[in-house]
Design a protein around this motif. Structure first.
Motif, PDB file in Angstrom:
ATOM      1  N   LEU A  87     -17.984  32.997  19.383  1.00 27.01           N
ATOM      2  CA  LEU A  87     -18.825  32.010  18.291  1.00 27.01           C
ATOM      3  C   LEU A  87     -19.279  33.110  17.232  1.00 27.01           C
ATOM      4  O   LEU A  87     -19.414  32.566  16.247  1.00 27.01           O
ATOM      5  CB  LEU A  87     -19.924  31.586  19.125  1.00 27.01           C
ATOM      6  CG  LEU A  87     -19.550  30.369  20.177  1.00 27.01           C
ATOM      7  CD1 LEU A  87     -20.807  29.739  20.579  1.00 27.01           C
ATOM      8  CD2 LEU A  87     -18.845  29.311  19.527  1.00 27.01           C
ATOM      9  N   THR A  91     -18.105  32.114  13.623  1.00 24.58           N
ATOM     10  CA  THR A  91     -19.269  31.660  12.571  1.00 24.58           C
ATOM     11  C   THR A  91     -19.070  32.411  11.389  1.00 24.58           C
ATOM     12  O   THR A  91     -18.932  31.908  10.134  1.00 24.58           O
ATOM     13  CB  THR A  91     -20.686  31.840  13.350  1.00 24.58           C
ATOM     14  OG1 THR A  91     -20.723  31.071  14.340  1.00 24.58           O
ATOM     15  CG2 THR A  91     -21.605  31.367  12.145  1.00 24.58           C
ATOM     16  N   GLY A 122     -23.833  32.179   7.205  1.00 26.28           N
ATOM     17  CA  GLY A 122     -22.920  32.647   8.096  1.00 26.28           C
ATOM     18  C   GLY A 122     -23.170  34.039   9.285  1.00 26.28           C
ATOM     19  O   GLY A 122     -23.054  33.927  10.268  1.00 26.28           O
ATOM     20  N   VAL A 125     -26.572  33.353  11.343  1.00 27.18           N
ATOM     21  CA  VAL A 125     -25.986  32.573  12.645  1.00 27.18           C
ATOM     22  C   VAL A 125     -25.070  33.402  13.520  1.00 27.18           C
ATOM     23  O   VAL A 125     -25.485  33.482  14.671  1.00 27.18           O
ATOM     24  CB  VAL A 125     -25.585  31.140  12.214  1.00 27.18           C
ATOM     25  CG1 VAL A 125     -24.864  30.406  13.593  1.00 27.18           C
ATOM     26  CG2 VAL A 125     -26.174  30.159  11.393  1.00 27.18           C
ATOM     27  N   PHE A 129     -25.828  34.743  17.606  1.00 26.06           N
ATOM     28  CA  PHE A 129     -24.616  34.453  18.749  1.00 26.06           C
ATOM     29  C   PHE A 129     -24.535  36.056  19.330  1.00 26.06           C
ATOM     30  O   PHE A 129     -24.345  36.336  20.331  1.00 26.06           O
ATOM     31  CB  PHE A 129     -23.498  33.982  18.266  1.00 26.06           C
ATOM     32  CG  PHE A 129     -23.605  32.473  17.957  1.00 26.06           C
ATOM     33  CD1 PHE A 129     -23.951  31.875  18.986  1.00 26.06           C
ATOM     34  CD2 PHE A 129     -23.197  32.014  16.961  1.00 26.06           C
ATOM     35  CE1 PHE A 129     -24.039  30.411  19.047  1.00 26.06           C
ATOM     36  CE2 PHE A 129     -23.112  30.799  16.762  1.00 26.06           C
ATOM     37  CZ  PHE A 129     -23.759  29.726  17.772  1.00 26.06           C
ATOM     38  N   LEU A 152     -22.520  23.571  22.022  1.00 33.76           N
ATOM     39  CA  LEU A 152     -22.468  24.762  21.005  1.00 33.76           C
ATOM     40  C   LEU A 152     -21.277  24.615  20.006  1.00 33.76           C
ATOM     41  O   LEU A 152     -21.470  24.820  18.861  1.00 33.76           O
ATOM     42  CB  LEU A 152     -22.553  25.969  21.618  1.00 33.76           C
ATOM     43  CG  LEU A 152     -23.969  26.227  22.335  1.00 33.76           C
ATOM     44  CD1 LEU A 152     -23.763  27.370  23.129  1.00 33.76           C
ATOM     45  CD2 LEU A 152     -25.119  26.339  21.267  1.00 33.76           C
ATOM     46  N   GLN A 153     -20.132  24.618  20.692  1.00 30.89           N
ATOM     47  CA  GLN A 153     -19.107  24.345  19.791  1.00 30.89           C
ATOM     48  C   GLN A 153     -19.054  23.229  18.621  1.00 30.89           C
ATOM     49  O   GLN A 153     -18.529  23.418  17.593  1.00 30.89           O
ATOM     50  CB  GLN A 153     -17.666  24.179  20.657  1.00 30.89           C
ATOM     51  CG  GLN A 153     -17.284  25.653  21.422  1.00 30.89           C
ATOM     52  CD  GLN A 153     -16.275  25.449  22.500  1.00 30.89           C
ATOM     53  OE1 GLN A 153     -16.088  24.544  23.113  1.00 30.89           O
ATOM     54  NE2 GLN A 153     -15.316  26.500  22.410  1.00 30.89           N
ATOM     55  N   LEU A 156     -21.486  24.059  15.878  1.00 26.24           N
ATOM     56  CA  LEU A 156     -20.733  24.666  15.128  1.00 26.24           C
ATOM     57  C   LEU A 156     -19.796  24.176  14.131  1.00 26.24           C
ATOM     58  O   LEU A 156     -19.729  24.396  12.767  1.00 26.24           O
ATOM     59  CB  LEU A 156     -20.404  26.047  15.719  1.00 26.24           C
ATOM     60  CG  LEU A 156     -19.731  27.528  14.806  1.00 26.24           C
ATOM     61  CD1 LEU A 156     -20.721  27.650  13.897  1.00 26.24           C
ATOM     62  CD2 LEU A 156     -19.080  28.343  15.757  1.00 26.24           C
ATOM     63  N   THR A 157     -19.034  23.328  14.775  1.00 32.22           N
ATOM     64  CA  THR A 157     -17.743  22.747  13.968  1.00 32.22           C
ATOM     65  C   THR A 157     -18.412  21.850  12.997  1.00 32.22           C
ATOM     66  O   THR A 157     -18.082  21.722  11.750  1.00 32.22           O
ATOM     67  CB  THR A 157     -16.866  21.913  14.979  1.00 32.22           C
ATOM     68  OG1 THR A 157     -16.453  23.027  15.926  1.00 32.22           O
ATOM     69  CG2 THR A 157     -15.939  21.402  14.147  1.00 32.22           C
ATOM     70  N   LEU A 159     -21.415  21.934  11.563  1.00 29.77           N
ATOM     71  CA  LEU A 159     -22.067  22.596  10.513  1.00 29.77           C
ATOM     72  C   LEU A 159     -21.019  23.315   9.521  1.00 29.77           C
ATOM     73  O   LEU A 159     -21.257  23.167   8.282  1.00 29.77           O
ATOM     74  CB  LEU A 159     -22.955  23.757  11.312  1.00 29.77           C
ATOM     75  CG  LEU A 159     -23.495  24.759  10.097  1.00 29.77           C
ATOM     76  CD1 LEU A 159     -24.825  24.014   9.171  1.00 29.77           C
ATOM     77  CD2 LEU A 159     -24.028  26.109  10.870  1.00 29.77           C
ATOM     78  N   ILE A 160     -20.025  23.901   9.847  1.00 31.87           N
ATOM     79  CA  ILE A 160     -18.993  24.693   9.095  1.00 31.87           C
ATOM     80  C   ILE A 160     -18.399  23.408   8.194  1.00 31.87           C
ATOM     81  O   ILE A 160     -18.142  23.313   6.951  1.00 31.87           O
ATOM     82  CB  ILE A 160     -18.158  25.175   9.821  1.00 31.87           C
ATOM     83  CG1 ILE A 160     -18.694  26.579  10.413  1.00 31.87           C
ATOM     84  CG2 ILE A 160     -16.874  25.805   9.112  1.00 31.87           C
ATOM     85  CD1 ILE A 160     -17.807  27.298  11.172  1.00 31.87           C
TER      86      ILE A 160
END
Length: 668
Positions: A87, A91, A122, A125, A129, A152-153, A156-157, A159-160
């Motif tokens: 992660l 990230t 980036g 974050v 991690f 969590l995945q 993150l997905t 967010l990006i």
């Protein structure tokens, strides 16, 4: 492989000189940044959006591929640490990609906040991690991470992806032009750098314990990401100092990619690329899996029933052809060693089978139990009536068997006792050059020795036990030095028993009747003593002497002697009921110190006990009435409250000045 070593192809940081060189290389970018910021004339301006776009896009894409690979491995192994490291790289690489997509003049026509803040966000974050991965993940924390990994995945997905859509589409709030945000970014950067430093230090400690190329690359990557964070805050946009943090990110991602490539080239497989990063629990699980797989390989090679077991393990663990070949050779060598160990162990076990009193049938049964698992279909036969039959073939003691013979893939060895043919061992035949042939020859010899020893021990045991108590016989067989003259001072309980009126009875009957009576009586008196752990020391006419607590030690020897005396009288009563004319036994017992050992001469000796306690026991026996058991006060106290007795008072005994307080036992 679970453990890797960087010693052969990457300089380990655990060596002082190389560690200094490694630290110097990490310090160079900081020195360059300081120079550019201190000398603005050197910090040149170069704004080329297309170059920026493609450089950042390619570097980010490579690192995303590494992160995806890490995430896939972590999912397969359920490894929390590897998942968090994945992660961290996903990230940082993901936001680096967003920074590329928002390059002014490529997809977006003007600079916006999305372009400016993508990388600082980036890096921050990713630092969270990275620091989390350095914590202890073998306990509850790791379990919680794995339980929420999909969440969590997904976060993150989202967010990006959301940042990318808003930034590239030039939508609020990322549409605004970048402003002066150095102070807030400085505070965030300080925390971010601290998190990267914490993670790098933790992985450095892991690297000291177990050097590995991938660990060294992760440490370097975290250090470079921390330096990039510092450069992001201090650098001037489109100046050389600004381009430097792009280079630092590229180096950080490149180190990880290069170490993975080197390890892949070295091992020829990607199966263990990230083993050094994995948690302790995962490594233990992998080692257990490898151990079980190797055991399966060895078992398959020894059984010979499975085709190409090494190739199947190669497919299972993603090994190369070269690794499979090495594994096959190692498995074969280990299987051969395991066979040899089992065969040698069986030889040792056969030698241990020769025990005192062990009959032939039991000896062969126990021997086969340990031989067959190691040597296969083994048959053993002993001659009975001069003949035996094994595998449908008849052998006789007249059969010429000076040497082993082979018939139909079976090899027959003679078993001898004192040089004479006593049996036959039949085993599966092996080629003459096979190392197992020597082991089979040794097995036949060992079996002959075991058979001869067992028979010899049995003969000696029978001979000894006809004249000695079992405890004395066993002690002499185990340690012949105990037959030496002399002895030790030991507290014993001595028991004397004789027949009252034996002399008068002997005058009126034939000697044969006397012998018959004594044999009948002793047939029950001796077991009564032995069953209670006593040792019959000697027979003197109609009398016998037994000892307790010698030669074997017995904490409750006094109680044992009392119970033996009562059992003796009960057994004799049953015989005397049918022969009222036969005299009856009287028993005396006493407890105290005595010299116990072998007494006599070099040519003739006997096991006995001498001392006042033994003499008193003899005198108490003369004071007892037929059917009674009389004991001294020391015996009563030592035997405990379970003994019931009637006091006889203080008695004068022959040959002794002091009186003896005696008791008649009524129960125990």
């Amino acid at each position: 492989m679970v453990e890797g070593s960087a010693r052969a192809y990457l300089p380990p940081a655990v060596q002082p000189v190389r560690a200094a060189v490694w630290a110097l290389h990490l310090a160079l970018p900081l020195a360059g940044l300081w120079l550019l910021l201190a000398q603005p004339t050197v910090d040149l301006h170069w704004q080329h959006p297309a170059s920026h776009f493609w450089l950042v896009l390619v570097v980010a894409g490579v690192n995303i591929a590494i992160g995806v690979r890490m995430a896939a491995v972590s999912a397969g192994r359920a490894d929390a640490r590897l998942f968090l490291v994945a992660l961290a790289f996903l990230t940082s690489a993901g936001f680096f990609l967003l920074h590329a997509l928002a390059t002014p003049g490529v997809l977006v026509d003007h600079p916006n906040v999305g372009f400016e803040l993508a990388q600082p966000v980036g890096l921050t974050v990713a630092a969270v991690f990275a620091a989390a991965s350095a914590l202890d993940v073998d306990g509850a924390f790791g379990t919680a991470v794995l339980r929420h990994r999909h969440v969590l995945q997904a976060l993150l997905t989202v967010l990006i992806a959301g940042w990318g859509v808003v930034s590239v589409a030039d939508l609020p709030p990322l549409k605004a032009a970048p402003g002066e945000t150095e102070d807030p970014l400085a505070y965030v950067a300080a925390v971010t750098i601290g998190l990267y430093a914490f993670a790098a230090l933790a992985y450095y400690r892991r690297h000291r314990r177990r050097p590995a190329a991938v660990l060294l690359s992760v440490i370097t990557a975290f250090a470079l990401l921390a330096e990039a964070t510092l450069a992001v805050v201090l650098a001037r946009r489109w100046q050389l100092s600004w381009w430097e943090w792009h280079l630092l990110l590229a180096l950080a991602f490149g180190f990880v990619a290069y170490s993975a490539y080197v390890q892949y080239r070295r091992e020829g497989s990607s199966a263990g690329l990230f083993d050094a990063i994995s948690s302790g629990e995962t490594n233990r699980r992998i080692r257990a899996e490898y151990t079980a797989a190797l055991e399966d390989l060895v078992t398959a090679l020894r059984d010979g029933g499975s085709q190409e077991p090494a190739a199947r393990l190669g497919d299972r663990f993603g090994l190369t052809e070269g690794q499979v070949a090495v594994l096959d050779q190692a498995g074969a060598a280990l299987a051969a060693e395991r066979d040899l160990t089992e065969r040698l162990g069986a030889l040792v076990a056969v030698g241990e089978q020769a025990r005192v009193g062990l009959d032939d049938a039991r000896l062969l049964r126990q021997a086969l139990d340990v031989i067959r698992p190691a040597y296969g279909d083994v048959r053993i036969g002993l001659f009975s009536g001069g003949a035996l039959t094994i595998d449908g073939r008849r052998y006789t003691t007249a059969t010429p068997m000076d040497h082993p013979t082979e018939v139909d893939g079976r090899r027959a060895y003679p078993l001898t006792v004192k040089g004479r043919l006593a049996g036959v061992l039949v085993v599966p035949a092996v080629p003459a050059h096979d190392a197992r042939r020597a082991l089979l020859d040794t097995l036949a010899s060992q079996l002959s020795i075991a058979l001869e020893n067992a028979r010899l021990y049995r003969e000696l045991g029978t001979l000894f036990r006809q004249y000695l108590s079992p405890d004395v016989a066993a002690a002499l067989l185990a340690d012949p030095d105990q037959a030496a003259l002399g002895g030790d001072l030991v507290e014993v309980t001595a028991l004397f028993a004789d027949l009252r009126g034996f002399t008068t009875f002997s005058e009126g009957v034939e000697p044969a009747e006397i012998v018959r009576m004594l044999n009948r009586y002793h047939a029950v008196t001796v077991p009564a003593i032995l069953d209670n752990g006593g040792t019959v020391v000697q027979f003197v006419g109609d009398a016998l002497l037994a000892l307790f607590n010698a030669p074997a030690r017995q904490p409750d020897h006094a109680l044992r002697a009392v119970r033996a005396g009562l059992a003796l009288q009960t057994a004799v009563d049953e015989i005397a009921t049918g022969h009222p004319e036969w005299p009856r036994f009287r028993v005396g017992a006493n407890t105290g110190p005595a010299l116990v050992g072998n007494i006599g001469s070099e040519t003739l000796r006997g096991f006995n006990a001498m001392g006042d306690a033994v003499n008193v026991a003899a005198r108490l026996q003369t004071l007892a009435e037929p059917g009674q058991v009389v004991i001294g006060e020391t015996t009563l106290k030592a035997a405990g409250a379970s003994v019931r007795a009637v006091p006889l008072g203080d008695l004068d005994v022959k040959g002794r000045i002091q009186t003896v307080r005696a008791y008649v036992v009524t129960g125990a």
